[in-house]
Write a protein that holds these residues in place. Structure first.
Motif, PDB file in Angstrom:
ATOM      1  N   PHE A 118       0.849  -1.199   0.000  1.00  0.00           N
ATOM      2  CA  PHE A 118       0.000   0.000   0.000  1.00  0.00           C
ATOM      3  C   PHE A 118       0.878   1.240   0.000  1.00  0.00           C
ATOM      4  O   PHE A 118       2.049   1.209   0.380  1.00  0.00           O
ATOM      5  CB  PHE A 118      -0.936   0.010   1.209  1.00  0.00           C
ATOM      6  CG  PHE A 118      -0.239   0.117   2.536  1.00  0.00           C
ATOM      7  CD1 PHE A 118      -0.057   1.343   3.168  1.00  0.00           C
ATOM      8  CD2 PHE A 118       0.253  -1.031   3.176  1.00  0.00           C
ATOM      9  CE1 PHE A 118       0.594   1.444   4.391  1.00  0.00           C
ATOM     10  CE2 PHE A 118       0.899  -0.949   4.400  1.00  0.00           C
ATOM     11  CZ  PHE A 118       1.076   0.293   5.012  1.00  0.00           C
ATOM     12  N   VAL A 126      -3.834  -2.050  -6.092  1.00  0.00           N
ATOM     13  CA  VAL A 126      -4.569  -3.173  -6.681  1.00  0.00           C
ATOM     14  C   VAL A 126      -4.324  -3.217  -8.180  1.00  0.00           C
ATOM     15  O   VAL A 126      -3.925  -2.229  -8.796  1.00  0.00           O
ATOM     16  CB  VAL A 126      -6.088  -3.072  -6.408  1.00  0.00           C
ATOM     17  CG1 VAL A 126      -6.374  -3.069  -4.909  1.00  0.00           C
ATOM     18  CG2 VAL A 126      -6.688  -1.842  -7.092  1.00  0.00           C
ATOM     19  N   SER A 130      -9.109  -5.512  -9.174  1.00  0.00           N
ATOM     20  CA  SER A 130      -9.292  -5.083  -7.782  1.00  0.00           C
ATOM     21  C   SER A 130      -8.609  -6.010  -6.781  1.00  0.00           C
ATOM     22  O   SER A 130      -8.934  -6.008  -5.593  1.00  0.00           O
ATOM     23  CB  SER A 130     -10.783  -4.937  -7.423  1.00  0.00           C
ATOM     24  OG  SER A 130     -10.969  -3.952  -6.437  1.00  0.00           O
ATOM     25  N   SER A 132      -5.156  -7.206  -4.702  1.00  0.00           N
ATOM     26  CA  SER A 132      -3.881  -6.691  -4.223  1.00  0.00           C
ATOM     27  C   SER A 132      -2.774  -7.105  -5.192  1.00  0.00           C
ATOM     28  O   SER A 132      -2.715  -8.260  -5.628  1.00  0.00           O
ATOM     29  CB  SER A 132      -3.585  -7.246  -2.824  1.00  0.00           C
ATOM     30  OG  SER A 132      -2.225  -7.079  -2.489  1.00  0.00           O
ATOM     31  N   TYR A 139      -8.682  -8.866  -1.996  1.00  0.00           N
ATOM     32  CA  TYR A 139      -9.291  -7.847  -2.843  1.00  0.00           C
ATOM     33  C   TYR A 139      -9.583  -6.618  -1.989  1.00  0.00           C
ATOM     34  O   TYR A 139      -9.760  -6.723  -0.766  1.00  0.00           O
ATOM     35  CB  TYR A 139     -10.603  -8.348  -3.457  1.00  0.00           C
ATOM     36  CG  TYR A 139     -10.443  -9.447  -4.478  1.00  0.00           C
ATOM     37  CD1 TYR A 139     -10.563  -9.181  -5.836  1.00  0.00           C
ATOM     38  CD2 TYR A 139     -10.194 -10.768  -4.084  1.00  0.00           C
ATOM     39  CE1 TYR A 139     -10.437 -10.193  -6.784  1.00  0.00           C
ATOM     40  CE2 TYR A 139     -10.056 -11.776  -5.015  1.00  0.00           C
ATOM     41  CZ  TYR A 139     -10.185 -11.478  -6.362  1.00  0.00           C
ATOM     42  OH  TYR A 139     -10.045 -12.488  -7.291  1.00  0.00           O
ATOM     43  N   ALA A 140      -9.647  -5.474  -2.611  1.00  0.00           N
ATOM     44  CA  ALA A 140      -9.947  -4.237  -1.880  1.00  0.00           C
ATOM     45  C   ALA A 140     -10.895  -3.380  -2.704  1.00  0.00           C
ATOM     46  O   ALA A 140     -10.835  -3.347  -3.930  1.00  0.00           O
ATOM     47  CB  ALA A 140      -8.658  -3.459  -1.591  1.00  0.00           C
ATOM     48  N   VAL A 145      -8.559   2.216  -1.474  1.00  0.00           N
ATOM     49  CA  VAL A 145      -7.795   1.778  -2.641  1.00  0.00           C
ATOM     50  C   VAL A 145      -7.103   2.971  -3.298  1.00  0.00           C
ATOM     51  O   VAL A 145      -7.678   4.056  -3.405  1.00  0.00           O
ATOM     52  CB  VAL A 145      -8.708   1.065  -3.664  1.00  0.00           C
ATOM     53  CG1 VAL A 145      -7.921   0.664  -4.905  1.00  0.00           C
ATOM     54  CG2 VAL A 145      -9.350  -0.160  -3.024  1.00  0.00           C
ATOM     55  N   SER A 146      -5.899   2.767  -3.754  1.00  0.00           N
ATOM     56  CA  SER A 146      -5.130   3.823  -4.402  1.00  0.00           C
ATOM     57  C   SER A 146      -5.657   4.119  -5.806  1.00  0.00           C
ATOM     58  O   SER A 146      -6.024   3.211  -6.553  1.00  0.00           O
ATOM     59  CB  SER A 146      -3.655   3.398  -4.491  1.00  0.00           C
ATOM     60  OG  SER A 146      -2.895   4.338  -5.220  1.00  0.00           O
TER      61      SER A 146
END
Length: 315
Positions: A118, A126, A130, A132, A139-140, A145-146
């Motif tokens: 992160f 991600v 979606s 990582s 999943y995020a 999320v960036s």
């Protein structure tokens, strides 16, 4: 402090409650948005009593009086420099709203232990599904999320992506999403895709893939529904197409119910419906959505052949 979506929504809301509101803007209003739209919204808020100071740099905030109980408010003094004044000035206020953006709050989630990479301020990294980038079992979705739109409906759509991909072997990509955004002032301000950044000859300077765009604009001051509803006379729909084509690449709307109107353009962009197709779609009368159709009619009319005095076709 701030001149983005949250700042302007709150400024108008507090002004409508009877508060004296001053917006302190470091750069122009809606710095990432359409300049004409920003000016239209500013004019409306100024009519409602909101004051604006531009080019602001805050030097210091001091407390003049502490709040005495839960129902009381403190009194603060904000020392600042701004474009409108040659010398630093001070403003006294009871509330100072900081609307300067958001960062992802992921530092204390133990992501390192799960092998999830992160960025400390942007959020979880991600891939297009979606997942990582460092642990594909994770999943995020949403604001953590960036590099995604920090919008409620974006979070909801990302959740659909994850359910489809994680549980049903889907291949739904984040890059396939066409995401509208709405500022809930009155009038509303809605956008999707690219924005208009230059007023030279109805053409935007190349800003993406060396492509220029044509601009089609329909004002609502003569729209019968807007007249009946007494909607703001500065309202408009502006649609951008890839230059020389009807391929829609962006839209900006300033209007009552702009958030409802933008969905039609989002659908067209998602499913490659041309601006001509939008213009030839029958819209109910009287509705604000006719202004979207109006942009399509402009596109259609721009393709008409015109005969000169000698009977020759000129375009």
């Amino acid at each position: 402090l701030g001149a983005g979506v949250v700042a302007l929504e709150m400024a108008q809301a507090f002004a409508s409650f009877g508060s004296e509101v001053t917006v302190l803007q470091r750069s122009r209003l809606l710095s990432r948005g359409d300049e004409e739209a920003a000016e239209a919204i500013k004019q409306t808020l100024e009519k409602e009593g909101v004051k604006f100071l531009s080019g602001v740099s805050v030097n210091e905030v001091t407390t003049i009086k502490e709040a005495t109980n839960d129902d009381d408010l403190p009194l603060m003094s904000v020392s600042l420099s701004c474009a409108e004044h040659t010398e630093p000035i001070s403003l006294d206020c009871e509330c100072l709203l900081l609307a300067l953006g958001r960062t992802a709050n992921v530092d204390s989630l133990g992501l390192e232990s799960a092998g999830v990479d992160f960025h400390p301020s942007k959020g979880i990294l991600v891939n297009d599904f979606s997942q990582s980038v460092s642990n594909p079992d994770v999943y995020a979705v949403g604001d953590c999320v960036s590099d995604v739109f920090r919008l409620t409906h974006m979070s909801g759509e990302m959740a659909k992506v994850v359910v489809q991909n994680a549980l049903f072997q889907g291949q739904w990509r984040l890059s396939s999403l066409v995401v509208p955004a709405v500022m809930y002032t009155d009038p509303e301000y809605a956008t999707v895709g690219r924005i208009h950044v230059d007023e030279n000859d109805n053409v935007v300077s190349p800003i993406e893939n060396n492509e220029e765009v044509d601009v089609y604009k329909a004002e609502l001051q003569h729209n019968d529904r807007a007249i009946l509803d007494s909607s703001d006379k500065t309202s408009f729909v502006k649609i951008l197409c890839k230059k020389g084509t009807g391929t829609i690449v962006g839209c900006t709307i300033v209007s009552s119910r702009a958030g409802e109107m933008i969905n039609e353009v989002t659908l067209a962009m998602k499913h490659d419906i041309s601006l001509e197709g939008v213009g030839r779609n029958i819209h109910s009368y009287p509705t604000l959505g006719e202004a979207v159709m109006g942009c399509g009619i402009q596109f259609i009319n721009s393709r008409w052949s015109v005969y000169d005095k000698d009977g020759e076709i000129s375009h």
